[in-house]
Design a protein around this motif. Structure first.
Motif, PDB file in Angstrom:
ATOM      1  N   THR A 148      40.473   4.338  53.702  1.00  0.00           N
ATOM      2  CA  THR A 148      39.309   4.121  52.855  1.00  0.00           C
ATOM      3  C   THR A 148      39.024   5.408  52.099  1.00  0.00           C
ATOM      4  N   CYS A 149      38.992   5.309  50.795  1.00  0.00           N
ATOM      5  CA  CYS A 149      38.775   6.451  49.914  1.00  0.00           C
ATOM      6  C   CYS A 149      37.275   6.779  49.853  1.00  0.00           C
ATOM      7  N   ASP A 150      36.938   7.960  49.318  1.00  0.00           N
ATOM      8  CA  ASP A 150      35.544   8.355  49.136  1.00  0.00           C
ATOM      9  C   ASP A 150      34.815   7.411  48.178  1.00  0.00           C
ATOM     10  N   CYS A 151      35.574   6.803  47.263  1.00  0.00           N
ATOM     11  CA  CYS A 151      34.965   5.893  46.297  1.00  0.00           C
ATOM     12  C   CYS A 151      34.669   4.527  46.919  1.00  0.00           C
ATOM     13  N   GLY A 152      35.123   4.268  48.133  1.00  0.00           N
ATOM     14  CA  GLY A 152      34.831   3.020  48.823  1.00  0.00           C
ATOM     15  C   GLY A 152      35.960   1.998  48.776  1.00  0.00           C
ATOM     16  N   LYS A 153      37.019   2.301  48.026  1.00  0.00           N
ATOM     17  CA  LYS A 153      38.141   1.380  47.944  1.00  0.00           C
ATOM     18  C   LYS A 153      39.155   1.669  49.048  1.00  0.00           C
ATOM     19  N   ARG A 154      39.915   0.621  49.406  1.00  0.00           N
ATOM     20  CA  ARG A 154      40.945   0.775  50.437  1.00  0.00           C
ATOM     21  C   ARG A 154      42.316   0.794  49.787  1.00  0.00           C
TER      22      ARG A 154
END
Length: 166
Positions: free
Chosen positions: A152-158
């Motif tokens: 999971t990235c900091d931007c919220g995407k996986r």
């Protein structure tokens, strides 16, 4: 209907007719079996070889045929026990007459069936996980791990990380 490599005979009464060797296709079908049994050709490679090199076509019938063989045709040829000299009707085995030439023997036919079935077996994979191994519930039901290769990235995407370095 006669299988590829054989032709229906026009002599005799309906229901008592036999097959003849198709001089154009019989040796081509035999070559396909030889290549597949060598283990160096997959069914897809056989299809390409039959289309491009051998120029193998389907037998011409009243309305159909005369076109290059398809991948499905190659699978039907490879799986057909007629080329080994027998066939099944409603689970009962029948043998062909000895006058009809055989392309393979029964042992080779069984080997081919085993080779084809091995391609569809799932491959085992081993994954490192926190709780590797089997866990059982209090009711003695099996619980297995569900491995996901995601970050999971900091931007919220996986994102999948299996073949990524960054």
């Amino acid at each position: 209907l006669a299988s590829t490599g054989f032709l229906n005979s026009k002599q005799g009464d309906k229901g008592t007719r036999w097959w003849n060797k198709d001089e154009d296709r019989f040796d081509k079908v035999k070559k396909l079996f030889e290549l597949f049994l060598s283990g160096e050709y997959s069914v897809r490679k056989l299809h390409k070889y039959a289309k491009d090199e051998l120029k193998l076509t389907t037998p011409t019938r009243k309305r159909l045929g005369g076109k290059p063989v398809t991948l499905t045709n190659i699978y039907r040829i490879i799986k057909n026990p007629i080329y080994a000299g027998f066939f099944y009707v409603q689970g009962e085995r029948y043998s062909l007459t000895r006058e009809l030439p055989r392309i393979i023997n029964e042992n080779q036919y069984n080997l081919i069936q085993e080779m084809i079935s091995n391609n569809h077996k799932p491959k085992k994979q081993k994954h490192e996980a926190t709780y590797t191994g089997f866990i059982y519930s209090p009711e003695n039901d099996f619980i297995g791990q569900d491995v996901k290769f995601q970050v999971t990235c900091d931007c919220g995407k996986r994102f999948s990380y299996r073949s990524k370095t960054k």
